[in-house]
Write an enzyme that holds these catalytic residues in place. Structure first.
Site, mmCIF file in Angstrom:
data_model
loop_
_atom_site.group_PDB
_atom_site.id
_atom_site.type_symbol
_atom_site.label_atom_id
_atom_site.label_comp_id
_atom_site.label_asym_id
_atom_site.label_seq_id
_atom_site.Cartn_x
_atom_site.Cartn_y
_atom_site.Cartn_z
ATOM 1 N N ASP A 103 0.824 -1.203 0.000
ATOM 2 C CA ASP A 103 0.000 0.000 0.000
ATOM 3 C C ASP A 103 0.863 1.259 0.000
ATOM 4 O OD1 ASP A 103 -0.934 -2.237 1.384
ATOM 5 O OD2 ASP A 103 -2.254 -1.099 2.685
ATOM 6 N N GLU A 152 -7.731 -9.723 -2.794
ATOM 7 C CA GLU A 152 -7.472 -10.815 -1.858
ATOM 8 C C GLU A 152 -8.600 -11.842 -1.823
ATOM 9 O OE1 GLU A 152 -6.362 -8.876 1.772
ATOM 10 O OE2 GLU A 152 -4.605 -7.972 0.856
ATOM 11 N N LYS A 167 -12.688 -8.338 -3.839
ATOM 12 C CA LYS A 167 -12.608 -7.600 -2.581
ATOM 13 C C LYS A 167 -12.256 -6.151 -2.851
ATOM 14 C CE LYS A 167 -10.178 -7.634 1.873
ATOM 15 N NZ LYS A 167 -8.887 -7.950 2.521
ATOM 16 N N GLN A 168 -11.346 -5.954 -3.791
ATOM 17 C CA GLN A 168 -10.775 -4.635 -4.008
ATOM 18 C C GLN A 168 -10.268 -4.533 -5.435
ATOM 19 O OE1 GLN A 168 -7.843 -6.667 -1.380
ATOM 20 N NE2 GLN A 168 -6.778 -4.759 -1.737
#
Lengths: 823, 823
Positions: free
Chosen positions: A401, A527, A631-632
């Site tokens: 990140d 994920e 998820k993202q």
């Protein structure tokens, strides 16, 4: 601002909670773990103000979040926003960047190469605590009556202020006013100014200023995102004191890191005081007792200093602490506060993002920028953790990140911090080379999560296999060098990082029968998938990594020779990049997230109850991995980071396809969706996701802000403005803009510093304005038109935006679903 | 048979090892962990005999393997082949089937649905130990001089015999002769007959007959295949004794299972003896002291009895133990031994496999059959574990191996044991239904590894995801019912198992856009791949499962109604079976193990040093999963188990393709390769793999026999003969044979009992002979020709075998590479 009632604690010392104080304060709003729609701005957070975050009252149920929101740090030293008196608290935190303990990782079944040890941030001795006793009654927001309680994080001053008006059960009334600061300039120093005043009558008061080690920890339970409790980790080594100063020295048990912590005090008392000092192994305490009259407060200024080392003796560290305390005393509170303000003035001049039309978002953007500079300002050789220094979530580890979200912001605002962060990565190359060798891979394999550089992921399918972290770091290197022109860094640290990561990719991928370069069995950003073949994001990032390495290897032939990079190796990198496989689904006309993604069945969103989000807390990975559920942002992140690989039409189709299956169970997602939504023309969506990214922590949309703030999401909020609304991309050397202005926004302005030139971009309805605020003229591109900008404003009309129908969303997980509760 | 030298132990009690005894015995042959080619028949194992396994000397380095080889059990009670005096030992073992302890499973990072608790077989109180002291010197194979040491496992008598001639450091010589038995008839009883004789002169001897709880455990270290040490697990509850009997009662700490263990003794002494009894919480001891003359031995017969329960009180269990001891005393050693022999006579009449041409293989096949009946004879409501009751490897868990390898042998030899094993599976359906619900799946999800029924796999990609276990159980049900005609089982337990597993598959798979039924994200038998889409083995086994469930659901409409199975559900099963996806690689003209298998790169075998096998101990799963490298037959297992789905030509091509990438790091592989090699016509290979399967434990080819024998490989050796050389398949109701006779084999004969008829199959060069030994005539098929066989031998020529070139193998991992060392 009316008086709130204190929540009852267990009566101690025979004190009884007052009758009225016995009712719980939060009014029956229970927060289900991991649920949705019940979070949000609580009663205690005041309406947004442009330059501060203000809370009144004490929200016991959201105390942990407040501790994170009001955290102060400078990247080196961090203090959580705990109450001065130390309790009630959720997590007490005093963090020194890089100061950690390790613990053995256990497994149900161990496999070769599983990470051996975990690392976790240590709660350093806590010097934030100043306890107050009034006429023998301890001041405590859970006893007596809190008539007024207010905390204010001043984003321009870099100071946390607090005001407490309190009435004891017996009726004595006092007011406490405190200020707290972690100095950006004196990196090892924090300071607290504590004032107490009797309100109606003369009162005997006792202040206990505390420095305490090995505070009680609590475990985060089963939530894999929280920190692990590993008990008391600090062995006492030295405890000395005299007058109003005390210094404690400790060492961690396994990592054998030493820390010295000290406090000293300046007392400004209206009358005679009795002052005493206690020093024990794990506790130092300065006690001040006096009688105060209304109108003449007692003021105690407390200075804290911390030094730690893996090499120095505690004696030397103790000397450093004494020196830091002396310097802080010499400068004094006012001197420190003055320089703090000037440091931030300078920051805001470079970094401020203005947004008219939504005060909550305006506040949140500045809150984000404040916490980003707090996280990065003084890291100097250490990492920026996922939570900065605001909490123990994810054990204080740094992840991808940082490079993928935080550094892309700081590169244009505070490049020195970016160099520091990348130097830290570089300093971990020995561990990463060793890790790669263990995994039978060439080059270096950077860890998925770590404090000190060793891989600490205890779940390899989402750790080790997420090799994209290597390309993310390489991308940050490339961007930093490109934006700053720091050739010296490129030649040395940058070179090593680019080459070793490129070597990794060359070893991970392979040329198939027809010469295509494939990367199998890895995990991309999302994920909810793992161990897939040819994840588009990973492949495209690896491609960029290989290209960047080939470029620097040709540019710095001497360094290439030093690392044994020859023409064959460079040619292989170039060939792999050229032949990199990017799967495409010819039937659906979209890019699958990975080679097989779109031949999986779609998650049954309609059958998924709202309280089953985030899914990872309610369904096994087995079910998540084999279905189309995201998820993202992953493919959407590729559309953003590697936009050059897609046509506009592909971007729109891909974005809309993934909108239908993306649940945003990660705080890393909303900003990416905001950016790409803006690019493809879904402006309402872009704005909704920008808001979500911006309010993630303030409104606690993911219900875990108590573990610390989401640095990547804070950065993502800023990127949603610059890359999203501004449409800013910096791929090919010329800053490019394709601005978008969603309806609710009346004006946006942001700054980017590129090779020393500060460009200001302002968007108003119908128009984009560019001007160089500082530095040389700059060539930029607006919607495909290239021109030079100097000190005079250049205005251009905003590009046309197609009229698109909103895409479908997973049932109950559309934009805004994570917003505050309706109550 | 010459005297061997004892290895030095640390001198105790002031005793000195004799000078000659100070040299280590194993002659410098070090066994590297996980290496290859150094295992093998050690000096101490005597040349093969047809009906016994004989060892002379004591091989300290291979003591653990000997403990496994010489283990005795009846499926309910198991005693490892520890030396009578208890030490030296590697693992002391006394096992009661189903008696286990649990422990919390920890994880580096936990995920939803990860197994919470491990289960491990408990070492019950050890009653095997009889220690001997001669003239105040303890008899110990590591002290003094072992003049002769011999152990003989008599496969027809079901008795382990031992002879020890020993000279003390001071020169006293004795001979000890012992016999040990675990009764097949008295299921809770074991017996030991112990004789000691003075050789040259009268000697004072003391015998200590011991029953001891909570013996020291040792951990298996990092090898994931070994057992976990969890410390003392038995809490003492009762300890009583009188005369020559003692009973100890204990309970496990977490699972709260109670066990009562007892011993009683019959003494046959030439003169007066002093006899005493000690009873402590964890120890009972009967001590006999006397003076013996040469020629008149002292004989002690020890009876052991064990009872355990999760419900009964220790008082009741103690009564049961006393009752069992009384019954054993009443029958006496001779009575027990006589019935033991008759039980085995009956077994061998049904089960014997004769093979002329290789005495080692002949011995190994009978050894295998002996251990299979030991593992299955008296399980009655419990599982057959992967190691039977011969060791703690894999924590004593049962896996799919039982249904896929062991039951296919026992179904034709001892169907009662198969019914018991499947009843155990049925009894765990409540846990399996709960597990499925937790995983958001319909039906039941049987555990990958367990003792009590709960999932205990601590690594979900190779546990939970290996759903094929469900189809393997269903296949065993189908076979059992088919071969025995046990309709009552089919209607009840079998029905439940078939329906609940079919429901699971219907929920796991899905019909894609074009109506194909796909099963994504699962793990097949090969543990060097995981989380793959459309594993051919899994899909074909699931298909058979769905078909079998649909058949019984239509057949037993009342039971279907009871379980809520309606016509729609049955139709869905049939449609899924019909539409089951079986991927095929049109370029390579082979079946990929899973959809993407053949587009992965092939493992670099040439670069893999021999000492890096088994690969799982030297490479991360990350590297193994994403490459073409096969730990164990997977697609080849599908060729065998679901042969109807492949043409002969496909079988040959597939077999040869997978030969090149299969490393046989699992003992489950060789037999499958033997069977399919025989079918496609690679007879040399078939024979090589048959030998490997047969000698896996006796020659310790996988270097972990000390943890227990590989039941599946023992069964696989038998299957290599019946399914391999015999070419036996029982898919469609008519036993089919396509026999093969490799060169070294001069004659093979085996028996199969099918619906009460015992068929004998004999192969000699050029000819196959069929005859019904017992029961009604039977219709069979020989190489496509169908005919009836009765009491008269029917002979047919062996089918032609194509002349094939041997396929390539992974470097250094061809057949025979696991064989004994050349030294």
């Amino acid at each position: 601002m009316s008086a709130t009632r204190a929540q009852p604690g267990p009566p101690e010392d025979g004190a009884k909670p007052s009758g009225e104080g016995a009712r719980p304060q939060r009014g029956g709003r229970e927060e289900p773990a991991g649920g949705m729609g019940t979070a949000g701005r609580s009663d205690t957070l005041e309406p947004p103000e442009p330059w501060c975050l203000r809370e009144t009252g004490v929200d016991r149920a959201r105390l942990g979040r407040a501790e994170s929101l009001f955290a102060l740090s400078n990247g080196h030293l961090g203090l959580r926003g705990n109450l001065d008196e130390g309790e009630p608290r959720v997590v007490s935190g005093t963090y020194l960047n890089g100061f950690y303990e390790s613990y053995p990782l256990d497994y149900g079944e161990r496999g070769f190469g599983f990470a051996e040890d975990g690392q976790t941030v240590v709660n350093a001795p806590d010097g934030k605590i100043i306890r107050l006793v009034v006429e023998n009654e301890p001041v405590d927001v859970e006893r007596g009556t809190v008539e007024h309680h207010e905390r204010e994080l001043d984003l321009r001053a870099g100071v946390l202020r607090r005001q407490l008006r309190w009435r004891s059960a017996y009726g004595h009334r006092i007011e406490v006013r405190t200020k707290r600061m972690v100095s950006f300039l004196q990196r090892s120093v924090a300071a607290i100014q504590y004032e107490v005043e009797a309100l109606d009558e003369p009162l005997w008061v006792t202040l206990q200023s505390i420095l305490v080690a090995n505070q009680d920890e609590r475990s985060g339970g089963e939530d894999p995102r929280s920190a692990r409790a590993i008990g008391d980790v600090l062995d006492p080594r030295l405890a000395v004191g005299g007058d109003r100063r005390a210094v404690l020295c400790h060492a961690t048990k396994r990592t054998q890191l030493s820390v010295a912590s000290g406090m000293d005090h300046v007392l400004d008392a209206p009358g005679d005081c009795r002052v005493s000092l206690d020093v024990e192994d794990d506790l130092a305490r300065v006690t001040v007792s006096t009688r105060i009259e209304p109108g003449t407060p007692l003021r105690l200024t407390k200075f804290l200093a911390y030094h730690w080392s893996s090499r120095q003796t505690v004696e030397w560290l103790r000397d450093q602490v004494d020196a830091s305390l002396e310097a802080a005393l010499a400068e004094g509170w006012d001197g420190l506060a003055d320089r703090q303000k000037r440091f931030l003035d300078d920051w805001w001049e470079r970094a401020d993002v203005e947004l008219d039309g939504d005060p909550a978002v305006q506040q949140a953007l500045r809150f984000a920028l404040f916490h980003l500079i707090q996280a990065g300002a003084r890291i100097e050789g250490r990492a920026i953790a996922a939570k900065g220094q605001t909490g123990t979530g994810y054990d204080g580890h740094a992840f991808w990140d940082t490079e993928a979200y935080v550094l892309p912001v700081l590169t244009y605002l505070e490049p020195r911090a970016v160099r520091d962060a990348l130097e830290w990565r570089w300093s971990t190359l020995p561990q990463a080379r060793e890790r790669a060798a263990q995994l039978d891979l060439p080059g270096a394999s950077l860890p998925w999560r770590t404090i000190h550089g060793e891989e600490c992921s205890g779940y390899w399918p989402a750790g080790l296999a997420a090799l994209h972290v290597n390309a993310d770091v390489a991308d940050a290197v490339r961007r930093y060098v490109h934006v700053t022109g720091d050739e010296e860094f490129e030649r040395h640290q940058g070179f090593d990082l680019l080459v070793e990561t490129a070597r990794l990719w060359a070893g991970v991928g392979w040329f198939d029968r027809v010469g295509t370069f494939r990367i199998n069995g890895v995990t991309g950003p999302d994920e909810y998938s793992a161990l897939v073949d040819n994840n588009v994001f990973t492949n495209l990032m690896a491609k960029a990594n290989l290209v960047a390495a080939a470029e620097v290897a040709r540019k710095h032939a001497d360094r290439a020779a030093e690392l044994g990079v020859d023409e064959d190796e460079i040619a292989t990198w170039e060939r792999a990049a050229q032949a990199m496989y990017v799967p495409y689904d010819d039937a659906l006309l979209v890019h699958p997230q990975d080679q097989d993604f779109t031949v999986h069945d779609v998650w049954d969103f309609a059958a998924t109850p709202a309280e089953h989000y985030p899914l990872l807390l309610h369904y096994p990975y087995f079910q998540l991995y084999r279905r189309q559920v995201v998820k993202q942002a992953d493919l959407v992140l590729a559309l953003w980071f590697r936009g050059e690989a897609f046509t506009d039409e592909e971007k729109r189709r891909d974005f809309e396809y993934y909108e239908a299956i993306t649940v945003r169970d990660s705080s890393l997602s909303a900003c990416a969706q905001a950016v790409v939504a803006a690019e493809v023309g879904h402006l309402d969506l872009a704005w909704a996701y920008l808001r979500e990214a911006a309010l993630t922590d303030i409104d606690d949309l993911h219900h875990n802000a108590q573990g610390g703030l989401h640095m990547a999401s804070l950065a993502g909020a800023v990127l949603s403005v610059t890359n999203g609304l501004g449409g800013f991309r910096d791929g090919d050397g010329i800053p490019r803009f394709r601005p978008r202005l969603p309806d609710p926004v009346r004006r946006v302005a942001f700054r980017l510093t590129i090779r020393g030139t500060r460009l200001r971009v302002e968007l108003v309805p119908g128009e984009a304005r560019y001007v160089v605020e500082d530095g040389e003229p700059l060539t930029i591109e607006h919607d495909g038109e290239r021109f030079e900008v100097g000190a005079d404003v250049v205005a251009r009309p905003l590009p046309e935006v197609p009229d698109l129908d909103p895409p479908p969303f997973p049932a109950g997980r559309g934009p805004g679903c994570l917003g505050p509760a309706a109550d």
